[in-house]
Design a protein around this motif. Structure first.
Motif, PDB file in Angstrom:
ATOM      1  N   ILE A 179      10.355 -13.783 -13.700  1.00 16.82           N
ATOM      2  CA  ILE A 179       9.331 -12.780 -14.557  1.00 16.82           C
ATOM      3  C   ILE A 179       9.686 -11.847 -15.147  1.00 16.82           C
ATOM      4  O   ILE A 179      10.606 -10.904 -14.579  1.00 16.82           O
ATOM      5  N   PRO A 180       9.778 -11.692 -16.417  1.00 22.76           N
ATOM      6  CA  PRO A 180      10.444 -10.580 -17.378  1.00 22.76           C
ATOM      7  C   PRO A 180       9.843  -9.177 -16.549  1.00 22.76           C
ATOM      8  O   PRO A 180       8.840  -9.083 -16.172  1.00 22.76           O
ATOM      9  N   LYS A 181      10.855  -8.334 -16.627  1.00 24.13           N
ATOM     10  CA  LYS A 181      10.688  -6.970 -16.167  1.00 24.13           C
ATOM     11  C   LYS A 181       9.676  -6.158 -16.675  1.00 24.13           C
ATOM     12  O   LYS A 181       8.756  -5.586 -15.985  1.00 24.13           O
ATOM     13  N   ASN A 182       9.652  -6.286 -17.933  1.00 24.53           N
ATOM     14  CA  ASN A 182       8.379  -5.661 -18.703  1.00 24.53           C
ATOM     15  C   ASN A 182       7.102  -6.141 -18.337  1.00 24.53           C
ATOM     16  O   ASN A 182       5.969  -5.731 -19.093  1.00 24.53           O
ATOM     17  N   GLN A 183       6.903  -7.310 -17.658  1.00 25.04           N
ATOM     18  CA  GLN A 183       5.556  -7.785 -17.443  1.00 25.04           C
ATOM     19  C   GLN A 183       5.063  -7.409 -15.844  1.00 25.04           C
ATOM     20  O   GLN A 183       4.245  -7.831 -15.293  1.00 25.04           O
ATOM     21  N   THR A 184       6.150  -6.521 -15.215  1.00 22.95           N
ATOM     22  CA  THR A 184       5.881  -6.212 -13.765  1.00 22.95           C
ATOM     23  C   THR A 184       5.379  -4.434 -13.897  1.00 22.95           C
ATOM     24  O   THR A 184       6.030  -3.727 -14.694  1.00 22.95           O
ATOM     25  N   VAL A 185       4.563  -4.152 -12.826  1.00 23.10           N
ATOM     26  CA  VAL A 185       4.066  -2.872 -12.864  1.00 23.10           C
ATOM     27  C   VAL A 185       4.402  -2.494 -11.307  1.00 23.10           C
ATOM     28  O   VAL A 185       3.960  -3.390 -10.434  1.00 23.10           O
ATOM     29  N   PHE A 186       4.818  -1.390 -11.088  1.00 22.50           N
ATOM     30  CA  PHE A 186       4.951  -0.931  -9.594  1.00 22.50           C
ATOM     31  C   PHE A 186       3.746  -0.222  -9.100  1.00 22.50           C
ATOM     32  O   PHE A 186       3.134   0.381  -9.603  1.00 22.50           O
ATOM     33  N   GLY A 187       2.870  -1.032  -8.140  1.00 23.42           N
ATOM     34  CA  GLY A 187       1.557  -0.480  -7.600  1.00 23.42           C
ATOM     35  C   GLY A 187       1.503  -0.576  -6.221  1.00 23.42           C
ATOM     36  O   GLY A 187       1.289  -1.751  -5.393  1.00 23.42           O
ATOM     37  N   SER A 188       2.093   0.631  -5.402  1.00 24.40           N
ATOM     38  CA  SER A 188       2.222   0.459  -4.219  1.00 24.40           C
ATOM     39  C   SER A 188       1.279   0.044  -3.299  1.00 24.40           C
ATOM     40  O   SER A 188      -0.004   0.262  -3.605  1.00 24.40           O
ATOM     41  N   PHE A 189       1.393  -0.352  -1.929  1.00 24.54           N
ATOM     42  CA  PHE A 189       0.408  -0.243  -0.958  1.00 24.54           C
ATOM     43  C   PHE A 189       0.042   1.236  -0.686  1.00 24.54           C
ATOM     44  O   PHE A 189       0.806   2.247  -1.353  1.00 24.54           O
ATOM     45  N   GLY A 190      -0.936   1.508   0.081  1.00 28.33           N
ATOM     46  CA  GLY A 190      -1.467   2.761   0.112  1.00 28.33           C
ATOM     47  C   GLY A 190      -2.334   2.798   1.473  1.00 28.33           C
ATOM     48  O   GLY A 190      -2.343   2.197   2.413  1.00 28.33           O
ATOM     49  N   THR A 191      -3.432   3.870   1.683  1.00 27.85           N
ATOM     50  CA  THR A 191      -4.152   3.996   2.821  1.00 27.85           C
ATOM     51  C   THR A 191      -5.524   4.454   2.340  1.00 27.85           C
ATOM     52  O   THR A 191      -5.561   5.143   1.439  1.00 27.85           O
ATOM     53  N   ASP A 192      -6.312   4.178   3.156  1.00 28.70           N
ATOM     54  CA  ASP A 192      -7.751   4.825   3.185  1.00 28.70           C
ATOM     55  C   ASP A 192      -7.625   6.269   3.712  1.00 28.70           C
ATOM     56  O   ASP A 192      -7.687   6.281   4.767  1.00 28.70           O
ATOM     57  N   THR A 193      -7.629   7.096   2.929  1.00 33.29           N
ATOM     58  CA  THR A 193      -7.386   8.477   3.217  1.00 33.29           C
ATOM     59  C   THR A 193      -8.689   9.207   3.966  1.00 33.29           C
ATOM     60  O   THR A 193      -8.507  10.196   4.582  1.00 33.29           O
ATOM     61  N   ASP A 194      -9.803   8.699   3.662  1.00 29.75           N
ATOM     62  CA  ASP A 194     -10.821   9.126   4.400  1.00 29.75           C
ATOM     63  C   ASP A 194     -10.899   8.598   5.660  1.00 29.75           C
ATOM     64  O   ASP A 194     -11.365   9.471   6.699  1.00 29.75           O
ATOM     65  N   LEU A 195     -10.541   7.373   6.006  1.00 26.91           N
ATOM     66  CA  LEU A 195     -10.428   6.876   7.469  1.00 26.91           C
ATOM     67  C   LEU A 195      -9.084   7.386   8.194  1.00 26.91           C
ATOM     68  O   LEU A 195      -9.493   8.057   9.365  1.00 26.91           O
ATOM     69  N   PHE A 196      -8.329   7.350   7.392  1.00 24.67           N
ATOM     70  CA  PHE A 196      -6.922   7.713   8.242  1.00 24.67           C
ATOM     71  C   PHE A 196      -6.507   9.232   7.671  1.00 24.67           C
ATOM     72  O   PHE A 196      -6.057   9.483   6.676  1.00 24.67           O
ATOM     73  N   CYS A 197      -7.040  10.189   8.561  1.00 20.35           N
ATOM     74  CA  CYS A 197      -7.027  11.635   8.213  1.00 20.35           C
ATOM     75  C   CYS A 197      -6.561  12.487   9.456  1.00 20.35           C
ATOM     76  O   CYS A 197      -6.691  12.098  10.829  1.00 20.35           O
ATOM     77  N   PRO A 198      -5.880  13.562   9.394  1.00 20.25           N
ATOM     78  CA  PRO A 198      -5.567  14.240  10.637  1.00 20.25           C
ATOM     79  C   PRO A 198      -6.759  14.727  11.426  1.00 20.25           C
ATOM     80  O   PRO A 198      -7.896  15.237  10.546  1.00 20.25           O
ATOM     81  N   ASP A 199      -6.628  14.833  12.710  1.00 16.43           N
ATOM     82  CA  ASP A 199      -7.437  15.517  13.451  1.00 16.43           C
ATOM     83  C   ASP A 199      -6.848  16.073  14.626  1.00 16.43           C
ATOM     84  O   ASP A 199      -6.645  15.282  15.804  1.00 16.43           O
ATOM     85  N   ASN A 200      -6.282  17.243  14.749  1.00 15.57           N
ATOM     86  CA  ASN A 200      -5.718  17.766  15.922  1.00 15.57           C
ATOM     87  C   ASN A 200      -6.397  17.923  17.271  1.00 15.57           C
ATOM     88  O   ASN A 200      -5.501  17.665  18.140  1.00 15.57           O
ATOM     89  N   GLY A 201      -7.768  17.738  17.064  1.00 10.83           N
ATOM     90  CA  GLY A 201      -8.300  17.833  18.247  1.00 10.83           C
ATOM     91  C   GLY A 201      -8.328  16.811  19.178  1.00 10.83           C
ATOM     92  O   GLY A 201      -8.389  16.637  20.466  1.00 10.83           O
ATOM     93  N   ARG A 202      -7.975  15.504  18.474  1.00 13.09           N
ATOM     94  CA  ARG A 202      -7.762  14.144  19.236  1.00 13.09           C
ATOM     95  C   ARG A 202      -6.501  14.464  20.157  1.00 13.09           C
ATOM     96  O   ARG A 202      -6.650  13.706  21.477  1.00 13.09           O
ATOM     97  N   LYS A 203      -5.385  15.077  19.858  1.00 10.40           N
ATOM     98  CA  LYS A 203      -4.215  14.943  20.602  1.00 10.40           C
ATOM     99  C   LYS A 203      -4.650  16.025  22.001  1.00 10.40           C
ATOM    100  O   LYS A 203      -4.382  15.550  22.947  1.00 10.40           O
ATOM    101  N   ARG A 204      -5.205  17.050  21.573  1.00  9.48           N
ATOM    102  CA  ARG A 204      -5.439  18.013  22.713  1.00  9.48           C
ATOM    103  C   ARG A 204      -6.470  17.413  23.512  1.00  9.48           C
ATOM    104  O   ARG A 204      -6.207  17.505  24.904  1.00  9.48           O
ATOM    105  N   ALA A 205      -7.458  16.473  23.331  1.00 12.30           N
ATOM    106  CA  ALA A 205      -8.326  15.965  24.128  1.00 12.30           C
ATOM    107  C   ALA A 205      -7.395  14.872  24.781  1.00 12.30           C
ATOM    108  O   ALA A 205      -7.684  14.716  26.274  1.00 12.30           O
TER     109      ALA A 205
END
Length: 399
Positions: A179-205
């Motif tokens: 497949i020609p390189k000029n017909q490809t685009v890099f579109g990475s995986f990612g994550t749901d940043t609302d669901l996967f977010c920091p919560d320091n209280g979880r570790k303390r608990a």
């Protein structure tokens, strides 16, 4: 815009690419549909996680209510080399009933993509993606397959000027499928940043509940500890007590059903460190584990879980390789020599020697790395823009 995703790996409880992508496209105001296989033909990888498909209807309904994405289940005929063969008549009926503005077929290298491309090239605008890596081409017939693909399928891709989105920073579709390189685009995986977010209280608990000191260093491992994930390497690296004055807690999220996994469990049970076992979790329950982690370890084949862990503010340790080295080059993690449990152990010791301020900086770097480039809010817009371009290109061809 009416968007149709065709993805034989889609599952409402697993965060593979199509799940959050469809969700965020829907939240942006698009009408989104997903065609996926019925329970009998559930993607085999999910069965390895203990998912049988028995609760598919209820799981689909929950996802639909949360995202407003419509899920259409289509009967399959079986699997060839790990790829689904749909009943094409039923698949075509579903596509035509939806009558989308644009179709995205996931995994351009599959039989499904080839069949849909051939049948609908003159009816619907289409976009494709690929999740393949060159290093994953292990099928002994891959050379024959690639030759046939170039002769029959790549020709259509070129003629229709289809865009192929590369979810891995790898040249597989260019080098192996032509497949020609000029017909490809890099579109990475990612994550749901609302669901996967920091919560320091979880570790303390977590530490309080288990009677552990506040400065305990928590190592987390999620996913299979199978041979393909080099479970024994990880088990060997944490067998002996670590050279640190801090308490160390190791949280392992895995099932030990196969013979290899049982052997891994035997090694883990001899560890001189404190281990906490949890069974395989639902996608929506995974954030808690990354939120309590000072570091998340992927002994081999680190994929989308990397983004989930980082989004929760957890630095990552993974094996060296150009993809992982780039991922961990932002002050957000470390790499170890592939196949070396001793080097993995040394990297873990290095992390434990960091000050609390240095660890906090790594946590912030991890979260910021995701927010800047790998949030599905951003990724979904990128994909939607490419779909709009496909519609314009298709309409211009029809004139």
């Amino acid at each position: 815009m009416r968007i149709l995703h065709i993805d034989e790996t889609f599952h409402p409880l697993f965060g593979y690419h199509c799940n959050p992508l469809a969700k965020f496209q829907s939240l942006a105001g698009n009408e989104v549909f997903v065609i996926a296989p019925e329970a009998k033909y559930i993607y085999p990888v999910y069965r390895e996680f203990g998912e049988t498909g028995d609760n598919q209807q209820a799981e689909d309904e929950e996802y639909i209510s949360l995202t407003n994405v419509k899920i259409i289940r289509v009967k399959g005929k079986g699997y060839i080399s790990g790829r689904l063969v749909y009943d094409m008549r039923l698949l075509s009926e579903a596509i035509d009933q939806i009558n989308p503005d644009v179709i995205m077929v996931h995994c351009v290298e599959t039989l499904t993509a080839m069949r849909v491309m051939k049948k609908y090239r003159n009816k619907y605008p289409m976009v494709f993606d690929s999740h393949m890596l060159s290093m994953a081409t292990k099928n002994r017939f891959h050379a024959l397959y690639e030759w046939g693909y170039k002769k029959c399928v790549t020709k259509i891709v070129k003629e229709e000027k289809y865009t192929v989105i590369l979810t891995q920073n790898d040249d597989y579709v260019i080098k192996h499928l032509g497949i020609p390189k000029n017909q490809t685009v890099f579109g990475s995986f990612g994550t749901d940043t609302d669901l996967f977010c920091p919560d320091n209280g979880r570790k303390r608990a977590f530490l309080r509940e288990n009677g552990l000191p506040d400065d305990t260093f928590v190592i987390v491992s999620t996913g299979k500890l199978s041979e393909s994930k080099n479970g024994k390497l990880f088990a060997s690296s944490i067998k002996e007590k670590f050279d640190t004055k801090r308490d160390v807690a190791i949280v392992i999220v895995a099932d030990f059903t196969g013979e290899y996994e049982k052997e891994v469990k035997q090694i883990l049970d001899t560890s001189e460190n404190k281990l906490f076992y949890y069974g395989v979790q639902r996608y929506t329950d995974l954030p808690w584990f990354y939120q309590i982690a000072d570091v998340t370890v992927f002994p081999k084949q680190c994929s989308m879980s990397f983004y989930d862990a980082q989004s929760c503010g957890s630095p990552v340790i993974s094996e060296k390789g150009h993809v992982n080295e780039e991922r961990n080059s932002h002050g957000n993690g470390f790499c170890f020599e592939p196949g070396s449990s001793q080097d993995l152990r040394e990297v873990l010791n290095r992390m434990m020697s960091l000050s609390s301020e240095e660890l906090l900086t790594m946590r912030k770097n991890s979260r910021n790395f995701i927010l800047e480039s790998y949030s599905y809010t951003t990724i979904a817009k990128q994909y939607t823009d490419l779909m709009e371009e496909a519609i314009v290109r298709f309409n211009s061809k029809q004139l």
